[in-house]
Design an enzyme around this catalytic site. Structure first.
Site, PDB file in Angstrom:
ATOM      1  N   GLU A  54      -2.835  11.926  13.317  1.00 32.02           N
ATOM      2  CA  GLU A  54      -4.184  11.584  13.779  1.00 32.02           C
ATOM      3  C   GLU A  54      -4.112  10.639  14.980  1.00 32.02           C
ATOM      4  O   GLU A  54      -4.858  10.775  15.957  1.00 32.02           O
ATOM      5  CB  GLU A  54      -4.970  10.888  12.647  1.00 32.02           C
ATOM      6  CG  GLU A  54      -5.197  11.734  11.404  1.00 32.02           C
ATOM      7  CD  GLU A  54      -4.079  11.595  10.365  1.00 32.02           C
ATOM      8  OE1 GLU A  54      -2.896  11.502  10.765  1.00 32.02           O
ATOM      9  OE2 GLU A  54      -4.384  11.621   9.163  1.00 32.02           O
ATOM     10  N   CYS A  81      -4.255   9.293   5.485  1.00 30.41           N
ATOM     11  CA  CYS A  81      -3.795   8.223   4.598  1.00 30.41           C
ATOM     12  C   CYS A  81      -4.765   7.044   4.633  1.00 30.41           C
ATOM     13  O   CYS A  81      -5.416   6.790   5.653  1.00 30.41           O
ATOM     14  CB  CYS A  81      -2.390   7.776   4.981  1.00 30.41           C
ATOM     15  SG  CYS A  81      -2.290   6.986   6.596  1.00 30.41           S
TER      16      CYS A  81
HETATM   17  C1  AOF Z   1      -1.360  10.910   7.585  1.00 31.71           C
HETATM   18  N1  AOF Z   1      -0.940  11.459   8.739  1.00 31.71           N
HETATM   19  O1  AOF Z   1       0.667  12.208  10.078  1.00 31.71           O
HETATM   20  C2  AOF Z   1       1.303  11.502   7.944  1.00 31.71           C
HETATM   21  C3  AOF Z   1       0.857  10.975   6.717  1.00 31.71           C
HETATM   22  O2  AOF Z   1       4.768   4.876   5.752  1.00 31.71           O
HETATM   23  P1  AOF Z   1       3.766   5.578   6.586  1.00 31.71           P
HETATM   24  O3  AOF Z   1       2.925   4.631   7.426  1.00 31.71           O
HETATM   25  O4  AOF Z   1       4.319   6.688   7.418  1.00 31.71           O
HETATM   26  O5  AOF Z   1       2.674   6.236   5.600  1.00 31.71           O
HETATM   27  C4  AOF Z   1       3.033   7.003   4.527  1.00 31.71           C
HETATM   28  C5  AOF Z   1       1.801   7.721   3.989  1.00 31.71           C
HETATM   29  O6  AOF Z   1       1.262   8.570   4.993  1.00 31.71           O
HETATM   30  C6  AOF Z   1       2.126   8.633   2.829  1.00 31.71           C
HETATM   31  O7  AOF Z   1       0.966   8.740   2.028  1.00 31.71           O
HETATM   32  C7  AOF Z   1       2.440   9.946   3.519  1.00 31.71           C
HETATM   33  O8  AOF Z   1       2.290  11.076   2.690  1.00 31.71           O
HETATM   34  C8  AOF Z   1       1.378   9.914   4.599  1.00 31.71           C
HETATM   35  N2  AOF Z   1       1.755  10.729   5.751  1.00 31.71           N
HETATM   36  N3  AOF Z   1      -0.470  10.729   6.577  1.00 31.71           N
HETATM   37  O9  AOF Z   1      -2.530  10.558   7.457  1.00 31.71           O
HETATM   38  C9  AOF Z   1       0.339  11.754   8.986  1.00 31.71           C
HETATM   39  N4  AOF Z   1       2.625  11.774   8.167  1.00 31.71           N
HETATM   40 ZN    ZN Z   2      -2.000   8.317   8.313  1.00 34.93          ZN
END
Ligand code: AOF
Ligand code: ZN
Length: 357
Positions: A54, A81
């Site tokens: 995003e 997230c």
């Molecule tokens: C999203 N968009 O592109 C991705 C998500 O440790 P972090 O900051 O990378 O966050 C981990 C959380 O984000 C976890 O719930 C994972 O499944 C999600 N990944 N979420 O909104 C994204 N890669």
């Molecule tokens: Zn996210």
């Protein structure tokens, strides 16, 4: 189903796949920002710790399109997230940018998210449309969602058969695929965190088990060696890649042959699901089982698998170790030179399967 919604979600899924194998323990995620049927931004999560899809989509919007952001629709392959991880919550970003409509494919089952991201957006007046290309989206997020909801790695079985159904010989190595196929296998190795082989395969093949024919990282090599069968001159004990040797507590075990080799002590009597739980605790989200037949059979018998990729070459072996039979209804089939690759998913993921169809 709104065709435009599917079209944009398909684009988001294409973007998500660009980082296959690079985002662990995160899923690959893609996002597309659409204003009046025009894509004004798009992005994907490129690597763990890097900005989420995003964020990348919003960053890509040109200055002249910035004013359109609040009236655009954000298509994301995964529920945004709503927790602080390595990066701040995407729900905050969406609310701050005053985006009024978000379309998602499937939920993120991670603790603290799992529907809460959607609920939070709705609480802030954002319209959220769910389930667009849900099956594809769920597959895209499956490694992550299995890992967080079942606390085990996602398991992919890989086997090569001769035309007459053998998977090898007990005493020596036989190559049952062509060089073109090796690249596909190395791509698979890139897709997963770890690769596991039994000591039998290690002894007969002395394999490297690295990813040399595709870009990206090498997986961790994992070898259960509970009976101390591995000789110390084994190839994968001495190159630069990481190797884990699973063993029971054994104070007499020699020190690891090199810095990259780590002994992982698992209590005697731990069954296969228990070993997978242990590996998940050690951070392994996905594992490719490359053999041999005894190892693959134990995963099949314990029903510990999610996907299987079976190749069949045009060579006849005449004799050898018979591979597991009974594979019906491949989800997909591709041919690389003389090799057919059949791709199976565990029946739990299939809506229906007609073996005669
Ligand atoms: C999203 N968009 O592109 C991705 C998500 O440790 P972090 O900051 O990378 O966050 C981990 C959380 O984000 C976890 O719930 C994972 O499944 C999600 N990944 N979420 O909104 C994204 N890669
Ligand atoms: Zn996210």
């Amino acid at each position: 189903m709104n065709m435009n919604q599917e079209t944009y979600m398909r684009r988001a899924l294409d973007l998500a796949r660009l980082a296959e194998g690079d985002t662990s323990p995160n899923p690959g995620v893609g996002a597309v920002l659409v204003y009046r049927d025009r894509i004004i931004g798009e992005g994907f999560h490129a690597a763990y710790g890097q900005p989420h899809a995003e964020v990348m989509a919003l960053r890509s919007v040109r200055p002249e399109d910035q004013d359109f952001i609040p009236d655009s629709t954000l298509f994301v392959t995964l529920e945004p997230c709503c927790v602080y991880g390595r990066t701040p919550p995407c729900t905050d970003l969406i609310i701050r940018e005053r985006i009024k409509k978000v379309v998602i494919s499937c939920l993120d089952k991670s603790p603290g998210v799992n529907g809460h991201g959607v609920a939070l957006l709705r609480d802030h007046g954002v319209e959220v449309i769910e389930h667009i290309l849900q099956e594809e989206g769920e597959y895209q997020a499956l490694i992550r969602n299995v890992f967080v909801s079942e606390q085990r790695p996602y398991v992919i079985l890989k086997m090569a058969f001769s035309k007459d159904g053998f998977v090898g010989r007990a005493e020596n190595q036989v190559n049952l695929s062509n060089p073109g196929s090796w690249r596909l296998v190395h791509r698979l190795r890139h897709r997963v965190d770890a690769i596991l082989v039994g000591t039998g395969t290690a002894l007969i093949d002395n394999p490297q088990l690295t990813n040399r024919l595709f870009w990206g990282n090498d997986p961790i090599r994992i070898i259960p060696d509970f009976n101390k069968k591995l000789p110390s001159d084994q190839a994968f004990l001495h190159d630069k890649g990481p190797t884990w040797i699973l063993c029971h507590k054994d104070p007499e075990r020699d020190p690891p042959p090199s810095q990259q080799v780590i002994y992982k002590v698992i209590p005697a009597g731990t069954d296969l699901p228990g070993i997978l739980t242990y590996l998940a605790k050690e951070g392994v989200t996905s594992i490719l089982i490359e053999g041999g037949p005894t190892m693959i059979l134990s995963f099949l018998e314990s029903d510990c698998w999610d996907e299987a990729i079976l190749s069949t070459t045009d060579r006849f072996l005449g004799s050898g170790i018979v591979g597991p039979t009974g594979w019906t209804c491949p989800q997909d089939r591709i041919r690389i030179g003389t090799d057919d690759f059949d791709w199976f998913r565990h029946p739990r993921y299939l809506r229906k399967c007609d073996p005669t169809g």
